[in-house]
Design an enzyme around this catalytic site. Sequence first.
Site, PDB file in Angstrom:
ATOM      1  CG  PHE A   1      -1.605   1.222   1.578  1.00  0.00           C
ATOM      2  CD1 PHE A   1      -2.910   1.405   1.117  1.00  0.00           C
ATOM      3  CD2 PHE A   1      -1.024   2.236   2.344  1.00  0.00           C
ATOM      4  CE1 PHE A   1      -3.602   2.570   1.420  1.00  0.00           C
ATOM      5  CE2 PHE A   1      -1.723   3.402   2.642  1.00  0.00           C
ATOM      6  CZ  PHE A   1      -3.013   3.561   2.178  1.00  0.00           C
TER       7      PHE A   1
ATOM      8  CB  THR B   1       4.814   7.867   2.233  1.00  0.00           C
ATOM      9  OG1 THR B   1       3.975   7.424   3.304  1.00  0.00           O
ATOM     10  CG2 THR B   1       5.757   8.938   2.732  1.00  0.00           C
TER      11      THR B   1
ATOM     12  N   GLY C   1       4.067  13.203   3.505  1.00  0.00           N
ATOM     13  CA  GLY C   1       4.126  12.149   4.524  1.00  0.00           C
ATOM     14  C   GLY C   1       2.881  12.243   5.370  1.00  0.00           C
TER      15      GLY C   1
ATOM     16  CD  GLN D   1      20.107   1.586  31.790  1.00  0.00           C
ATOM     17  OE1 GLN D   1      20.300   1.784  30.593  1.00  0.00           O
ATOM     18  NE2 GLN D   1      20.982   1.969  32.706  1.00  0.00           N
TER      19      GLN D   1
ATOM     20  N   GLY E   1      22.121  -4.429  30.976  1.00  0.00           N
ATOM     21  CA  GLY E   1      23.427  -3.789  31.061  1.00  0.00           C
ATOM     22  C   GLY E   1      24.173  -3.916  29.734  1.00  0.00           C
TER      23      GLY E   1
ATOM     24  CD  GLU F   1      -0.110   0.646   8.624  1.00  0.00           C
ATOM     25  OE1 GLU F   1      -1.205   0.676   9.195  1.00  0.00           O
ATOM     26  OE2 GLU F   1       0.287  -0.319   7.960  1.00  0.00           O
TER      27      GLU F   1
ATOM     28  CD  GLU G   1       5.123  13.480  16.604  1.00  0.00           C
ATOM     29  OE1 GLU G   1       4.954  12.490  15.864  1.00  0.00           O
ATOM     30  OE2 GLU G   1       6.143  13.611  17.309  1.00  0.00           O
TER      31      GLU G   1
HETATM   32  C1  LIG Z   1      10.050   1.439   7.517  1.00  0.00           C
HETATM   33  C2  LIG Z   1       8.969   2.289   6.949  1.00  0.00           C
HETATM   34  C3  LIG Z   1       7.963   1.707   6.208  1.00  0.00           C
HETATM   35  C4  LIG Z   1       6.964   2.477   5.647  1.00  0.00           C
HETATM   36  N1  LIG Z   1       6.005   1.872   4.855  1.00  0.00           N
HETATM   37  C5  LIG Z   1       5.098   2.644   4.236  1.00  0.00           C
HETATM   38  C6  LIG Z   1       4.169   2.051   3.310  1.00  0.00           C
HETATM   39  O1  LIG Z   1       4.137   0.839   3.128  1.00  0.00           O
HETATM   40  N2  LIG Z   1       3.321   2.878   2.648  1.00  0.00           N
HETATM   41  C7  LIG Z   1       3.333   4.216   2.832  1.00  0.00           C
HETATM   42  O2  LIG Z   1       2.543   4.898   2.199  1.00  0.00           O
HETATM   43  N3  LIG Z   1       4.178   4.806   3.690  1.00  0.00           N
HETATM   44  C8  LIG Z   1       5.077   4.042   4.376  1.00  0.00           C
HETATM   45  N4  LIG Z   1       5.963   4.638   5.248  1.00  0.00           N
HETATM   46  C9  LIG Z   1       5.944   6.063   5.388  1.00  0.00           C
HETATM   47  C10 LIG Z   1       5.379   6.580   6.724  1.00  0.00           C
HETATM   48  O3  LIG Z   1       4.016   6.327   6.810  1.00  0.00           O
HETATM   49  C11 LIG Z   1       5.739   8.050   6.842  1.00  0.00           C
HETATM   50  O4  LIG Z   1       7.121   8.116   7.039  1.00  0.00           O
HETATM   51  C12 LIG Z   1       4.998   8.732   7.950  1.00  0.00           C
HETATM   52  O5  LIG Z   1       3.645   8.849   7.651  1.00  0.00           O
HETATM   53  C13 LIG Z   1       5.581  10.127   8.229  1.00  0.00           C
HETATM   54  O6  LIG Z   1       5.776  10.870   7.087  1.00  0.00           O
HETATM   55  P1  LIG Z   1       7.159  11.604   6.809  1.00  0.00           P
HETATM   56  O7  LIG Z   1       8.212  10.608   6.966  1.00  0.00           O
HETATM   57  O8  LIG Z   1       7.082  12.309   5.532  1.00  0.00           O
HETATM   58  O9  LIG Z   1       7.302  12.631   7.970  1.00  0.00           O
HETATM   59  P2  LIG Z   1       6.669  14.103   8.066  1.00  0.00           P
HETATM   60  O10 LIG Z   1       5.234  14.043   7.751  1.00  0.00           O
HETATM   61  O11 LIG Z   1       7.509  15.046   7.289  1.00  0.00           O
HETATM   62  O12 LIG Z   1       6.816  14.381   9.581  1.00  0.00           O
HETATM   63  C14 LIG Z   1       8.001  14.890  10.201  1.00  0.00           C
HETATM   64  C15 LIG Z   1       7.682  15.183  11.651  1.00  0.00           C
HETATM   65  O13 LIG Z   1       6.702  16.214  11.720  1.00  0.00           O
HETATM   66  C16 LIG Z   1       5.601  15.810  12.457  1.00  0.00           C
HETATM   67  N5  LIG Z   1       4.377  16.393  11.933  1.00  0.00           N
HETATM   68  C17 LIG Z   1       3.952  16.430  10.654  1.00  0.00           C
HETATM   69  N6  LIG Z   1       2.783  17.027  10.580  1.00  0.00           N
HETATM   70  C18 LIG Z   1       2.421  17.356  11.814  1.00  0.00           C
HETATM   71  C19 LIG Z   1       1.301  17.995  12.390  1.00  0.00           C
HETATM   72  N7  LIG Z   1       0.272  18.390  11.656  1.00  0.00           N
HETATM   73  N8  LIG Z   1       1.272  18.175  13.721  1.00  0.00           N
HETATM   74  C20 LIG Z   1       2.316  17.763  14.497  1.00  0.00           C
HETATM   75  N9  LIG Z   1       3.386  17.166  13.999  1.00  0.00           N
HETATM   76  C21 LIG Z   1       3.436  16.961  12.687  1.00  0.00           C
HETATM   77  C22 LIG Z   1       5.599  14.316  12.326  1.00  0.00           C
HETATM   78  O14 LIG Z   1       4.873  13.687  13.348  1.00  0.00           O
HETATM   79  C23 LIG Z   1       7.069  14.010  12.354  1.00  0.00           C
HETATM   80  O15 LIG Z   1       7.489  13.969  13.690  1.00  0.00           O
HETATM   81  C24 LIG Z   1       6.968   3.876   5.836  1.00  0.00           C
HETATM   82  C25 LIG Z   1       7.948   4.456   6.623  1.00  0.00           C
HETATM   83  C26 LIG Z   1       8.951   3.683   7.173  1.00  0.00           C
HETATM   84  C27 LIG Z   1      10.001   4.348   7.977  1.00  0.00           C
END
Ligand SMILES: Cc1cc2nc3c(=O)[nH]c(=O)nc-3n(C[C@H](O)[C@H](O)[C@H](O)COP(=O)(O)OP(=O)(O)OC[C@H]3O[C@@H](n4cnc5c(N)ncnc54)[C@H](O)[C@@H]3O)c2cc1C
Lengths: 382, 267
Positions: free
Chosen positions: A123, A126, A131, A336, A339, A363, A367
């Site tokens: 699925f 991103t 994101g 922890q 150790g 997913e 936040e």
């Molecule tokens: C191992 C792995 C597998 C993944 N698999 C999938 C997949 O199969 N399909 C898929 O579609 N995606 C996948 N993802 C993507 C994942 O869902 C996104 O990384 C995630 O939704 C966050 O998006 P971003 O990385 O762009 O971070 P950003 O959205 O840029 O966020 C950066 C920081 O800002 C914070 N932030 C953003 N907006 C707000 C807000 N409105 N209020 C407060 N804080 C906020 C976030 O919480 C985060 O701390 C995967 C990610 C990883 C690491």
Amino acid sequence: MNFQLTEKQKLIRRRIRTFSEDFLAPVAPIIDRELKFSWETARELKKINAWGIQLPQKYGGAELDSISYAICIEEIARVCASTALNVTVHNSVGAFPIYKWGTEKQKEKYLYDLASGNKIAAFTWTEPNAGSDAGGIESLAIEEDDKFILNGSKIFVTNGGVASIILVGAKYQKSDGNHGIGTFIVEKEMDGLEIGDTEDKLGMRGSSTTSLYFHDIEIPKTNILGRLDDGFKIAMKTLNVGRIGIAAQAVGIAQAAYEYSVKYAKGRIQFNKPISQFEGISFKLADMATDIDAARLLVYKAANFKDLNRPFAKESAMCKYYASKIAREITQKAIQIHGGYGYMKDLPLERFYRDSKVTEIYEGTSEIMKLIIAQQILRGDL
Amino acid sequence: MLEVYVLIKQVPKSHSLRIDKSSGALIRENIENIINPDDLYALELALTLKESYDAHTVVMTMGPPQAESALREALAMGIDDAVLISDPQFAYSDTLQTTLVIKEAFEYLKRYDLLITGSETSDSSTGQVPYQLSEALDIPLITDIFEYKIEGRNFYCQRNFGHESQNIQVELPIMLRVRRHFNKPRHVPLLGIKKAFEKKIKIIDFNTLNCPDYLDGCNKSPTIVVKTEKFIPKRKNQFIEGTIKEQAEFIKNVMKENGIERQWTGI
Ligand SMILES: Cc1cc2nc3c(=O)[nH]c(=O)nc-3n(C[C@H](O)[C@H](O)[C@H](O)COP(=O)(O)OP(=O)(O)OC[C@H]3O[C@@H](n4cnc5c(N)ncnc54)[C@H](O)[C@@H]3O)c2cc1C
């Protein structure tokens, strides 16, 4: 209210635990070290219906309830979190939406292969510039006669390198926000699909994470999932389901770290007694046990609401937020307690720690979970 | 069609074994129960048989109502049907009473070709029921087989016999007691679990059977548990020094002191 699992659920827990300890325990450290998806494991998982846990028997699935589903994912994650990720993504955000919103034809075409595990699902939403802001995707599917032409790219796709059936979110018209978005079923064989390199990452290294590039992929209109303009809604509802699986995964990781900790604390002697007799350690264990129980109950509640056809967006966000948080904390405490030994690769504690972190990210980040919970409670759903 | 019965027992999972101090009996309430580990090999044999022969497989246990969950697990593995022999009258049966009740059950069921059991139970380890039952039903018992085939009413097999193997031909019905690790019990598919809970389990109670009145487990079992003790074999580590010869001499002396010396007479 009854806090007992049914006999069926208990049996599921025991048998999936046995399976995991037999088949997954030996490979878990290897796939973690080698950054490798294990096809052999995928084949073993086929034999126990792990790729079709909730799909109807008609398609070859096991048609289980959602609490049983959570139990399966927890038990797999307790031994190998990467495998649990591959399985839960396939089931909950890959196969589930096709079952829920697919046409009869789409179900006939895809669900047999998905339930059996002959094909793996992904699925992908991103993108580099989208994101948390899921409405900000830029992949574009332009209508042309009886098809859509898809261009764009996706990142961080779980099962990216191994999936044959990929759900893709794309805009079918240039528009701001959550409108004009469709969910499309892309098949691996379609011309124009390019799979990026496997990402090197902190944890979940036995899961294939890649980018995907779409170069003029021709998607027949029969491959639109649900109503064209419902794409965003489908994605959000799908994630509500997916998060129960991710939360169960987090509980499984936490449970593993906790079990190791209890055992170790009882056996490790310092100052002439087991370290479990020091309050600094035993209170950590008490916290762990309490947190895991609370998280697991939140998972079961969300799963149960889903089965009762009650709204569960809030419950699902809560269980994912809480379970991922305690998983990160507990895996850290587990190191922890161990150790220096906990820091070494000879023991799996450092793997649990690395694996746990991402449950707070994918997913929907924690936040975003709080955002969803806040929205729901402020809307009046106290 | 071959009627294949697998006889299993539900036992407490070993790590949750606790003994009631006053009665010396195992505590069987509120603990995790599993299929006796040895019986999994018997179940696996029945399932393998079904793949090559026209066979109807049935799992049977005698036990309290909660033993049903062991039967469900066997059904989940792929066994066709299940029979639970259960009645308060049968409670606290020893191996002899158990055998006699199971014998009555088979008289009642009439048709059976192959009865398969594991080696022994993990909660009492007597291994007596297979032998006794074969006597009671007056059918042959074959233990430790490793190769087999069935042709008509004939069962051909090879069995371990110390350092030799025996080829055996025998007419059905027979009993088999299979060895641990004789095969690899299969993993249970989730769909199997789902279907297992949709099946009906046949219950056989005291009244179903035409039980003679000596079949009253509580009162008629000849076995009396006098006392249950935790037994920990005492071990001592000791490093022996000196030349090989001196070391051998030392060991010989230790054996002599402990009364386990034996003169090597050669072949
Ligand atoms: C191992 C792995 C597998 C993944 N698999 C999938 C997949 O199969 N399909 C898929 O579609 N995606 C996948 N993802 C993507 C994942 O869902 C996104 O990384 C995630 O939704 C966050 O998006 P971003 O990385 O762009 O971070 P950003 O959205 O840029 O966020 C950066 C920081 O800002 C914070 N932030 C953003 N907006 C707000 C807000 N409105 N209020 C407060 N804080 C906020 C976030 O919480 C985060 O701390 C995967 C990610 C990883 C690491």
